[in-house]
Design an enzyme around this catalytic site. Structure first.
Site, short mmCIF file in Angstrom:
data_model
loop_
_atom_site.label_atom_id
_atom_site.label_comp_id
_atom_site.label_asym_id
_atom_site.label_seq_id
_atom_site.Cartn_x
_atom_site.Cartn_y
_atom_site.Cartn_z
N LYS A 101 2.04 15.28 8.18
CA LYS A 101 2.57 15.71 6.88
C LYS A 101 2.25 17.19 6.63
O LYS A 101 3.12 17.97 6.24
CB LYS A 101 1.98 14.86 5.76
N HIS A 105 -9.31 0.89 -0.63
CA HIS A 105 -8.76 1.94 0.21
C HIS A 105 -7.27 2.13 0.04
O HIS A 105 -6.82 3.26 -0.14
CB HIS A 105 -9.19 1.87 1.67
N HIS A 150 -15.79 7.68 -16.59
CA HIS A 150 -15.04 8.82 -16.06
C HIS A 150 -14.21 8.39 -14.85
O HIS A 150 -13.02 8.69 -14.75
CB HIS A 150 -15.99 9.96 -15.70
N ASP A 186 19.23 3.35 -15.41
CA ASP A 186 17.90 3.12 -16.00
C ASP A 186 17.09 2.36 -14.97
O ASP A 186 17.53 2.18 -13.84
CB ASP A 186 18.01 2.30 -17.31
N THR A 239 -1.47 11.90 8.56
CA THR A 239 -1.74 12.87 7.51
C THR A 239 -1.54 14.29 8.04
O THR A 239 -0.96 15.14 7.35
CB THR A 239 -3.18 12.71 6.98
N HIS A 273 -15.03 1.68 6.05
CA HIS A 273 -15.70 2.98 6.10
C HIS A 273 -16.36 3.34 4.77
O HIS A 273 -17.08 4.32 4.70
CB HIS A 273 -14.76 4.08 6.60
N HIS A 274 -16.10 2.56 3.74
CA HIS A 274 -16.83 2.77 2.48
C HIS A 274 -18.19 2.09 2.52
O HIS A 274 -18.95 2.19 1.57
CB HIS A 274 -16.03 2.23 1.30
N SER A 322 -0.19 -4.47 -15.75
CA SER A 322 0.73 -3.37 -16.05
C SER A 322 1.22 -2.70 -14.76
O SER A 322 2.42 -2.46 -14.59
CB SER A 322 0.01 -2.36 -16.94
N SER A 323 0.30 -2.44 -13.84
CA SER A 323 0.69 -1.77 -12.60
C SER A 323 1.63 -2.63 -11.79
O SER A 323 2.59 -2.14 -11.19
CB SER A 323 -0.54 -1.47 -11.75
N TYR A 359 -4.59 5.54 -1.44
CA TYR A 359 -3.26 6.03 -1.05
C TYR A 359 -2.25 5.83 -2.17
O TYR A 359 -1.28 6.58 -2.26
CB TYR A 359 -2.83 5.39 0.27
N TRP A 399 -17.92 2.78 -11.11
CA TRP A 399 -16.57 2.23 -11.18
C TRP A 399 -16.34 1.20 -10.10
O TRP A 399 -15.43 0.39 -10.18
CB TRP A 399 -15.52 3.35 -11.10
N SER A 439 6.52 17.36 -1.40
CA SER A 439 7.66 17.43 -0.46
C SER A 439 8.96 17.75 -1.19
O SER A 439 9.96 18.05 -0.55
CB SER A 439 7.82 16.10 0.28
N ARG A 448 -25.50 10.84 -5.16
CA ARG A 448 -24.59 10.86 -6.29
C ARG A 448 -25.11 9.94 -7.39
O ARG A 448 -26.06 9.20 -7.18
CB ARG A 448 -23.18 10.43 -5.85
N GLU A 456 -5.79 1.66 -2.57
CA GLU A 456 -5.73 2.31 -3.87
C GLU A 456 -5.81 3.83 -3.73
O GLU A 456 -5.12 4.57 -4.43
CB GLU A 456 -6.89 1.80 -4.76
#
Lengths: 176, 534, 373
Positions: free
Chosen positions: B340, B262, B86, B115, B337, B311-312, B178-179, B266, B151, B277, B459, B264
């Protein structure tokens, strides 16, 4: 943008970005030695012999309790015994403790120990002159061996570190 | 678009015999070989929709198992596989491809380019994705089942698994490639193919956020590739990067992973900022407040994201100094943040606001994403995080950020641009039903998880103690409604494609930007002649 | 801060149904200074967030109600104000500094493991904990005590469903307990919410943390880091006792361990009947093996091998015993040599060899003792 140069300009940007990606891929691997260096600076998981400061005066005014832990990953194959649960040490004093390693198997085995400290900051104040964790250990069948560890606790060790832990985890040699 | 222009642009990868694509072939072959940014954009979006269905069904099974204490629906082993897949599917299969789909459709239209810079590479980067997804989902049917180590793939647990673990690493490599290709394409397009007069500081916000996101992708996807390559080597080639027995350290993996992980986060949210926006000024009928500070805030969030990964890992036992550094850096991210959010609110202030479905989702984004931001601030405080790390509070936090944040912005973007893409206005009545059902049920689903985490529910567990039963039941009910509501989205999209009120070129009266100067739907080859930007 | 806590607590109490005292919205009632600091800090952050939330979204909802087109409101197209932007950059920075200050204090306190009264080494296994009182030479395993039937919904669930163990960690009240953590296989995390302790246990490395329980009582927690299939089933129970009760417990525990060892040694020399071995073996099996291999011995296909009809179990007893003694490195199969005594090992192997249609013979403790040598 219809200028004939656009295609080349695009290829140039792409080339630069591919290099960036490649460098970052390399960076992931560079983090392995960087992490080691970082751990060395902060003192986490330090495994090399330390140069002994010439000026070693013993600070007899206080005692630090050094807990000794021995863990074996494969309890069936090895037995590693700490000489005592804990020993008192004056900062600056040269301490020798003898761990005992025993091969319980009927064949020769090799392995090595990983040292670890708690709290992590304590590592900074351990000056190890001799340790069996510096090298691989090879034991004949059923051999029993005494493994000395010699260290000095740095006199800079903060007073609030009254108890520190020196732990060894012993691992059988893994095939490479 | 004229072929003589396409060929040199694409030169390094192009077969010289294959020039333009005037007469698009029909059927499956068209979609397999297409190099048109609109086609590829649609492919990305349909792929994301399919993955959303699969990842969503997994979430439904997870919530069904957690509906009450005890093991009813699935056994722990399958449960762990489902939570792991998931996560991977929703991140790499839904949010990222959906945003890339928006980028493909919108960036050329918004900057007046004919294009993408590398149309053939564009085709490639899309068609790698279904391959990767096949590996990932197919591994469910291998002996031992799919990956079940989470994950985040932490070793040594990840080293214990079977063949599907190697297959997953392979899938991640493919998705990473790909990315990276997609990101290179986007950066090159934005830097080189802007219409005359489209200066950088005139670019639409969506283009800006994607430019920065693409740089993040190129910077961190290779790091993830490196980390999983090391895992692969540890698993199969006898190395010991992460194995204490061989002189490695399992915590090292976490450092490398989160150095990727991290930024990622963002990557998953910056394009959302871009969409919101765009939508809010349209329906407030006012220009975006503080365009410049918006750009700077996005850039500083991106830069800060490289120094907060620790922080993870507040509970791995890092020295106090490191904890403090990562705590301060993390708290600092709240500043850009916040800027924004303030900008969005002031954009609404004294506007002439109307509430089309796209606007409703954008407003819900601002409101609910901010809740996710606040729980992020709570988690940034080390002593609190020690209590909440690896609990349902964290699950609540990142689902607020990624579901009511990223996913809601994708919904907003769809409702906003579908009229442009299809030439038909959407059915606002169905859209509103979709919005209200989703917005209410998503809170019933995720808000109680804050309480569960605070009260002590870890979790990634298939079964839990009795004091967690009531909130879990509420969350599951919310989850089922939220899942079912998404059928409405599909109905709206299909209705919009098949017909409806014809959309004018400027589908929304407050909309600004080059895409609205084209007909709805835009011609297959748009801006063959670059537009003039004042 | 105190006031804030009191008012939040009052608010919570008013919301909480009295009949569900255990039913939590919030962090559990702190039972140590570390937990208390985390609790207070959470209350502060929560209030800061709520106030900012009210201000920002008050403004947003005001605009949404008053400045809408349906009311004929015309847009004022302003889009810049350096002053405002500087203010709303600086104010949050000040708020964050205000938050960082107490948080920093708390981090430093939390990290201070110096001068403990007692050190316990905690080792994580898949899926149980081992407690080792270093100064006392007391060492034992702590397994989940919830019966499998409750998990499978075949029996009514008890009050402490999934949060109960056979042997809790026992500590004296008011003493600084330093917890040394490591793991034998994968990463686990030892977490007791009420005591404010959570620390990962990392194989090969040692980490430390501490707590000082303020009052006697029983506090429950769980493993907090995904550690494989039975991650949900390795709870932690800490029993905090008065110093006297703790000493009594310790003395008793030491005695029991010595007695068990002696019993184990004499048991190893005795010859046991098949029925005795099987009965004992079933208990040992359910406590140590059934989590993976399942009570019916059928395992989980492709994850944990079935023991009914297994080649190892129906093969020579020596090989079977070897696997149980030494485990299978690189898999979840642990070595039980150090965890079980000769009688338990003989009994569990005997049970496996004769249950679920397996037609092997029993094994005597003497054989295990011989194999250990």
């Amino acid at each position: 943008m219809n200028a004939p140069g656009t295609g080349n300009a695009n290829a140039r940007v792409r080339e630069r970005l591919l290099w960036l990606a490649l460098v970052m891929f390399g960076f992931a691997f560079a983090m392995v030695p960087l992490y080691r260096v970082f751990c060395d600076i902060t003192g986490i998981n330090r495994d090399e012999a330390q140069v002994l400061a010439i000026n070693t005066q013993v600070d007899t005014s206080r005692l630090v309790l050094v807990q000794l832990l021995a863990n074996v990953e494969d309890a069936a194959q090895w037995r590693l015994n700490a000489p005592a649960a804990a020993i008192p040490a004056h900062p600056g004093e040269l301490i020798q403790v003898d761990f005992e390693l025993e091969n319980l198997a009927d064949r020769a085995v090799s392995g090595h120990a990983v040292a670890s400290y708690a709290p992590a900051v304590a590592a900074r104040y351990f000056r190890k002159i001799e340790c069996f964790c510096f090298r691989e250990q090879h034991l004949a069948a059923r051999e029993r061996r005494v493994l000395p560890v010699m260290f000095v606790l740095d006199r800079q060790i903060p007073p609030d570190l009254g108890v520190v832990t020196l732990s060894y985890a012993f691992f059988r040699q893994v095939k490479t | 678009m004229n072929p003589s222009m396409d060929t040199p642009m694409d030169k390094p990868l192009t077969d010289p015999h294959d020039a333009g694509h005037h007469a698009a072939p029909a059927g499956l072959w068209r979609w397999l070989t297409t190099t048109n940014h609109k086609d590829i954009g649609s492919l990305y979006l349909w792929f994301a929709a399919a993955m959303f269905l699969i990842g969503g069904l997994m979430a439904m099974v997870i919530r069904a198992e957690l509906f009450q204490p005890g093991l009813q629906v699935v056994q722990p082993d399958l449960f762990n596989q489902l939570t792991t897949l998931h996560g991977l599917i929703m991140i790499f299969g839904v949010i990222m491809p959906a945003f890339t789909g928006f980028a493909n459709w919108q960036i050329p239209l918004m900057i007046g380019a004919p294009d993408m810079a590398f149309p053939r590479m564009n085709n490639w980067s899309f068609w790698l994705l279904p391959v990767a997804a096949t590996f990932l989902i197919g591994s469910l049917f291998l002996p031992g089942g799919a990956v079940s180590g989470g994950w985040t793939m932490y070793p040594p647990l990840y080293l214990q698994g079977g063949i599907s673990y190697d297959l997953t690493i392979f899938a991640i490599h493919i998705m990473g490639a790909s990315s990276i290709m997609g990101a290179i394409n986007i950066i090159t397009t934005i830097l080189n193919l802007r219409a005359p007069g489209m200066r950088m500081m005139k670019m639409p916000m969506f283009v800006w956020t994607w430019l920065i996101t693409a740089y993040l992708l190129i910077a961190v996807m290779p790091v993830l590739a490196g980390a999983v390559t090391m895992l692969l080597a540890d698993r199969n080639f006898g190395t010991h990067f992460f194995d204490a027995a061989g002189g490695g350290d399992p915590v090292l993996f976490q450092h490398i992973f989160w150095f990727f992980g991290h930024p990622e986060v963002y990557i998953l949210i910056l394009p959302a900022f871009g969409i919101v926006s765009t939508v809010i000024p349209t329906f407030a009928r006012k220009p975006l407040f503080g365009y410049r500070s918006m750009v700077y805030a996005t850039a500083s969030i991106a830069i800060l994201s490289f120094i907060v990964w620790g922080h993870h890992m507040f509970t791995v036992g890092m020295p106090a100094g490191m904890q403090l550094f990562f705590m301060y850096a993390t708290m600092l991210i709240a500043v850009p943040t916040g800027v924004k959010v303030f900008n969005w609110v002031v954009t609404l202030w004294k506007g002439s606001i109307s509430f089309e479905t796209a606007m409703l989702f954008a407003l819900a984004f601002v409101f609910l994403f901010t809740i996710g931001g606040f729980s992020g601030l709570v988690l940034a405080m080390v002593p609190v995080d020690v209590q909440l790390q690896d609990t349902y509070y964290v699950v609540a936090h990142f689902h607020y950020v990624l579901v009511t944040g990223a996913l809601f912005s994708i919904f907003a973007g769809l409702y906003y641009w579908l009229p442009k893409w299809t030439g038909h206005m959407i059915d606002e009545r169905w859209g509103r039903w979709h919005f209200w059902l989703s917005a209410i049920s998503v809170n019933v689903l995720f808000f109680p998880m804050h309480f569960l985490g605070l009260a002590g529910m870890p979790r990634r567990i298939p079964d839990y103690a009795l004091q967690f039963a009531d909130f879990n039941r509420i969350a599951s009910l919310g989850g089922f409604v939220f899942g079912a509501s998404q059928i409405l989205l599909l109905v709206v999209i299909v209705k919009c494609i098949r017909g409806g009120e014809p959309a004018p070129a400027r589908a929304w009266d407050g909309a600004e930007g080059l895409e609205w100067t084209l007909t709805s739907p835009p011609p297959y080859h748009s801006f063959a002649k670059p537009p003039e930007v004042r | 801060m105190k006031l804030g806590r009191a008012s939040v607590a009052a608010w919570l109490v008013s919301l909480t149904n009295a009949s569900r005292a255990e039913y939590g919205f919030d962090l559990p009632q702190p039972q140590s200074s570390v937990a208390q600091t985390a609790y207070d800090l959470h209350v502060i952050v929560l209030w800061v967030c709520l106030i900012i939330f009210a201000v920002v979204f008050g403004a947003m909802f005001y605009a949404l109600f008053k400045h809408r087109r349906s009311l004929g409101h015309a847009a004022h197209p302003f889009h810049e104000s350096t002053t405002v932007e500087v203010i709303w950059t600086l104010v949050p920075i000040l708020i964050l500094v205000g938050l960082a200050w107490p948080a920093t204090q708390a981090v430093l306190a939390q990290k201070d493991t110096g001068n403990p009264d007692l050190t316990v080494k905690v080792t994580g296994y898949q899926w149980k904990w081992e407690y080792d009182y270093l100064q006392e030479g007391v060492r034992y395993m702590s397994n989940i005590a919830t019966p499998r039937a409750q998990i499978d919904n075949q029996a009514a669930k008890g009050e402490h469903y999934l949060l109960e163990v056979d042997e809790p960690l026992v500590v004296p009240v008011g003493k600084k307990v330093r917890v040394l953590l490591t793991s034998n296989d994968v990463i686990h995390a030892w977490w007791v919410p009420a005591l404010g302790v959570k620390q990962d246990a990392i194989p090969g490395f040692i980490r430390d943390t501490w707590f000082r329980a303020d009052g006697v009582g029983t506090f429950r927690g769980q493993c907090a880091e995904l550690c494989g299939v039975n991650h949900a089933f390795m709870p932690i129970v800490v029993e905090v006792k008065s110093p006297d009760d703790y000493q009594t417990w310790l003395a008793d525990k030491k005695q029991r361990l010595v007695a068990a060892q002696a019993a184990g040694a004499s048991a190893a020399d005795k010859t046991w009947s098949d029925a005795e071995l099987r009965a004992r073996g079933e208990q040992v099996y359910l406590a140590n093996c059934a989590a993976c291999h399942q009570p019916d011995g059928q395992g989980i296909p492709n994850v944990f091998p079935a023991l009914g009809g297994s080649k190892v179990v129906t093969g020579p007893a020596g090989n079977h015993l070897m696997v149980v003694l030494n485990g299978r490195p690189g898999t979840a199969m642990a070595a039980f040599k150090e965890q079980l005594d000769d009688l338990e090992l003989a009994a569990v192997v005997s049970y496996q060899r004769t249950a679920w249609g397996n037609a092997g013979g029993t094994v005597q403790p003497a054989a295990v003792k011989a194999m250990r040598q």
